[in-house]
Design a protein around this motif. Structure first.
Motif, short mmCIF file in Angstrom:
data_model
loop_
_atom_site.label_atom_id
_atom_site.label_comp_id
_atom_site.label_asym_id
_atom_site.label_seq_id
_atom_site.Cartn_x
_atom_site.Cartn_y
_atom_site.Cartn_z
N UNK A 167 -4.56 10.01 7.90
CA UNK A 167 -5.52 9.70 8.97
C UNK A 167 -5.57 8.21 9.30
N UNK A 168 -4.88 7.42 8.50
CA UNK A 168 -4.92 5.97 8.70
C UNK A 168 -4.46 5.58 10.11
N UNK A 169 -5.09 4.55 10.64
CA UNK A 169 -4.67 4.03 11.95
C UNK A 169 -3.37 3.22 11.83
N UNK A 170 -3.04 2.89 10.62
CA UNK A 170 -1.79 2.18 10.35
C UNK A 170 -0.65 3.19 10.46
N UNK A 171 0.15 3.07 11.50
CA UNK A 171 1.18 4.07 11.79
C UNK A 171 2.18 4.23 10.65
N UNK B 251 0.83 -1.21 0.00
CA UNK B 251 0.00 0.00 0.00
C UNK B 251 0.86 1.25 0.00
N UNK B 252 1.94 1.23 0.75
CA UNK B 252 2.85 2.38 0.79
C UNK B 252 3.47 2.61 -0.58
N UNK B 253 3.88 1.52 -1.23
CA UNK B 253 4.46 1.64 -2.57
C UNK B 253 3.45 2.22 -3.56
N UNK B 254 2.21 1.78 -3.47
CA UNK B 254 1.16 2.30 -4.36
C UNK B 254 0.89 3.77 -4.06
N UNK B 255 0.89 4.13 -2.78
CA UNK B 255 0.66 5.52 -2.41
C UNK B 255 1.78 6.42 -2.95
N UNK B 256 2.99 5.92 -2.93
CA UNK B 256 4.11 6.69 -3.48
C UNK B 256 3.93 6.92 -4.98
N UNK B 257 3.42 5.92 -5.67
CA UNK B 257 3.17 6.09 -7.10
C UNK B 257 2.15 7.20 -7.33
N UNK B 258 1.10 7.19 -6.53
CA UNK B 258 0.08 8.25 -6.64
C UNK B 258 0.71 9.62 -6.40
N UNK B 259 1.54 9.71 -5.36
CA UNK B 259 2.19 10.98 -5.04
C UNK B 259 3.13 11.42 -6.16
N UNK B 260 3.85 10.47 -6.74
CA UNK B 260 4.78 10.80 -7.82
C UNK B 260 4.05 11.25 -9.08
N UNK B 261 2.94 10.59 -9.36
CA UNK B 261 2.19 10.91 -10.58
C UNK B 261 1.47 12.25 -10.46
N UNK B 262 0.77 12.45 -9.34
CA UNK B 262 -0.03 13.67 -9.16
C UNK B 262 0.80 14.87 -8.71
N UNK B 263 1.96 14.60 -8.13
CA UNK B 263 2.84 15.66 -7.66
C UNK B 263 2.07 16.56 -6.68
N UNK B 264 2.07 17.87 -6.87
CA UNK B 264 1.44 18.78 -5.91
C UNK B 264 -0.05 18.51 -5.74
N UNK B 265 -0.67 17.93 -6.76
CA UNK B 265 -2.11 17.65 -6.68
C UNK B 265 -2.44 16.42 -5.84
N UNK B 266 -1.42 15.76 -5.33
CA UNK B 266 -1.65 14.57 -4.50
C UNK B 266 -1.94 14.92 -3.05
N UNK B 267 -1.93 16.21 -2.72
CA UNK B 267 -2.01 16.61 -1.31
C UNK B 267 -3.27 16.09 -0.62
N UNK B 268 -4.42 16.22 -1.27
CA UNK B 268 -5.67 15.78 -0.63
C UNK B 268 -5.66 14.28 -0.38
N UNK B 269 -5.10 13.52 -1.33
CA UNK B 269 -5.00 12.06 -1.16
C UNK B 269 -4.11 11.72 0.03
N UNK B 270 -3.01 12.44 0.14
CA UNK B 270 -2.06 12.19 1.23
C UNK B 270 -2.63 12.61 2.58
N UNK B 271 -3.44 13.65 2.60
CA UNK B 271 -4.07 14.08 3.86
C UNK B 271 -5.02 13.01 4.38
N UNK B 272 -5.74 12.38 3.46
CA UNK B 272 -6.64 11.29 3.85
C UNK B 272 -5.83 10.09 4.34
N UNK B 273 -4.75 9.79 3.62
CA UNK B 273 -3.90 8.65 4.00
C UNK B 273 -3.26 8.87 5.37
#
Length: 473
Positions: free
Chosen positions: A299-303, A275-297
């Protein structure tokens, strides 16, 4: 070795043996001038002499050919210069003849390896036969990869079509994958279904690098088959690599869809790293526009997943994104608030200084410590007074942390703020602040330091005397 070479050469009537022997006696060269002289002498041998020189390599255990190998390697490097095209052509002709005539595998490999320095597309036909010979294919492939170009790629693709299962097939697949040769995609897809796990792994990763149009379903199916977990073929890792590489192509929608699908499918602690690897792909692809996705992520209970989201957010931070995180910090629990403060400080967001200042009064100790550290990272003059105020009521660990931060802030204003604040601080804090003034050589604060000589606390008085001595007063 040289004596034996001379006798051996005379027996088989090698016309260049004596000249070669004289050259080898001068190696290794003692200086650049001597080395250049040796290279010129080798050059003067011509194609026939160079061929003879290459054929003088002994079989393993039959003699010491160290100097001969040194000479051949040195000459290979020497002629690699752009201005020595004619010498390279002559050397390739000599090497081609020597490879055909040599009967020792080790010597053939040595000669092939040297072609990495000066070989070009003209040597490709010479290397083709070695691509399907297990003893030589690795060396030949290394040279072709270095040469590059359509001739080398076509030669390796053709060899792969004929290759039987084994080392050569695996090396060819890896090379074509590393070179991202799209024309080899279908041939490699066939190998991706092999029962041989090593071959299958090599094929999967090669396809991940090629990023061809027919590859996605193959790699996705392989990852799904192992439940996106670990297996010996590396199916999940290969699919993640494919999606990451896909993200560098336009349009980026296929990569985003694939990464989002992975996030949706991969649940549970055992798949956290996926999941972390997939999230990094999202961040790399969206760049600055990934902020909202990362803010939701975040909040995860997974530290670990939450921490990864913050790490990725730091890399795409700008003023607008920083403001969103500042607002978020006010709404989350203490642990996440401290983590957000650390992230904003790491990304040097001065817009967050008001958040850091307010956090110095937070009821949670980890939030207060994060704010203290943030002040140090930003070298914040604005936080001098709030830090000194917080110091008066802080516990021992926080007092030391604030002291360390005050010591790191490079500003002429720091000693003055310290000198004034320490007049009304608890004795333990006064001692700490006096030590800071001593380290900063705050001569201009003599008057304030002397005021503490009247303190009822003897420890403070002694600290004041020590500070005056330290600054030479």
């Amino acid at each position: 070795m040289l004596g034996y070479m001379s006798v051996h050469a005379q027996q088989v009537q090698h016309p260049y043996a004596a000249r070669i022997s004289r050259i080898l006696k001068q190696l290794p060269a003692g200086n650049q001038q001597q080395l250049d002289s040796c290279m010129m002498q080798i050059r003067s041998l011509g194609t026939a002499g160079l061929t003879e020189m290459a054929l003088m390599l002994y079989a393993p255990g039959k003699g010491d050919t160290t100097r001969l190998q040194y000479a051949l390697s040195g000459y290979a490097v020497y002629i690699s210069a752009t201005s020595r095209e004619e010498l390279r052509q002559s050397a390739m002709t000599a090497w081609s003849k020597a490879l055909k005539l040599s009967t020792q595998s080790e010597n053939k490999i040595f000669l092939i390896d040297q072609l990495q320095f000066f070989g070009d597309k003209r040597i490709v036909p010479v290397l083709k036969p070695y691509l399907l010979q297990p003893r030589f294919c690795d060396a030949a492939i290394r040279v072709l990869m270095h040469i590059g170009g359509s001739e080398a790629l076509i030669a390796m693709e053709a060899a792969l079509e004929k290759a039987q299962e084994g080392a050569c097939e695996i090396s060819l697949i890896k090379a074509l994958g590393d070179l991202r040769y799209l024309a080899a995609e279908n041939a490699i897809i066939k190998r991706a279904k092999s029962d041989n796990p090593v071959l299958r792994r090599t094929a999967l990763f090669a396809l991940a690098n090629i990023v061809g149009g027919d590859t996605a379903p193959v790699l996705e199916a392989a990852a799904e088959k192992v439940g996106y977990g670990y297996d010996i073929t590396g199916a999940t890792a290969a699919y993640l690599l494919f999606v990451a590489n896909l993200g560098h192509q336009w349009p980026t929608t296929p990569a985003m869809n694939a990464a989002t699908n992975i996030l949706r499918r991969c649940k549970g602690d055992s798949l956290e790293h996926v999941r972390i690897a997939a999230l990094k792909i999202v961040a790399d692809v969206l760049d600055y526009d990934a902020n909202s996705t990362l803010m939701i992520a975040a909040d995860s209970k997974d530290h670990e997943y939450s921490a990864a989201a913050l790490s990725f957010a730091k890399r795409i931070m700008n003023a607008a994104n920083a403001e969103s995180w500042i607002q978020k910090a006010e709404r989350v629990d203490a642990g996440k608030k401290a983590a957000i403060i650390n992230m904003l400080a790491d990304s040097k967001q001065r817009a967050a200084i008001s958040l850091f200042t307010k956090a110095l009064k937070d009821s949670d100790p980890q939030v207060r410590m994060a704010a203290i550290n943030a002040a140090g990272q930003l070298q914040s003059i604005e936080m001098l007074s709030p830090l000194l105020v917080a110091m008066k009521t802080a516990d021992t660990s926080k007092v030391k942390a604030i002291g360390d931060v005050l010591m790191t802030i490079r500003s002429s204003e720091v000693p003055g703020h310290i000198a004034v604040s320490m007049q009304h601080a608890p004795p333990s804090v006064q001692v700490m602040l006096l030590q800071l003034l001593a380290q900063k050589q705050a001569v201009g604060q003599e008057r304030f330091i002397r005021l503490l000589l009247n303190s009822p606390d003897p420890v403070v008085v002694q600290a004041a005397k020590s500070t005056l001595t330290a600054i030479g007063l």
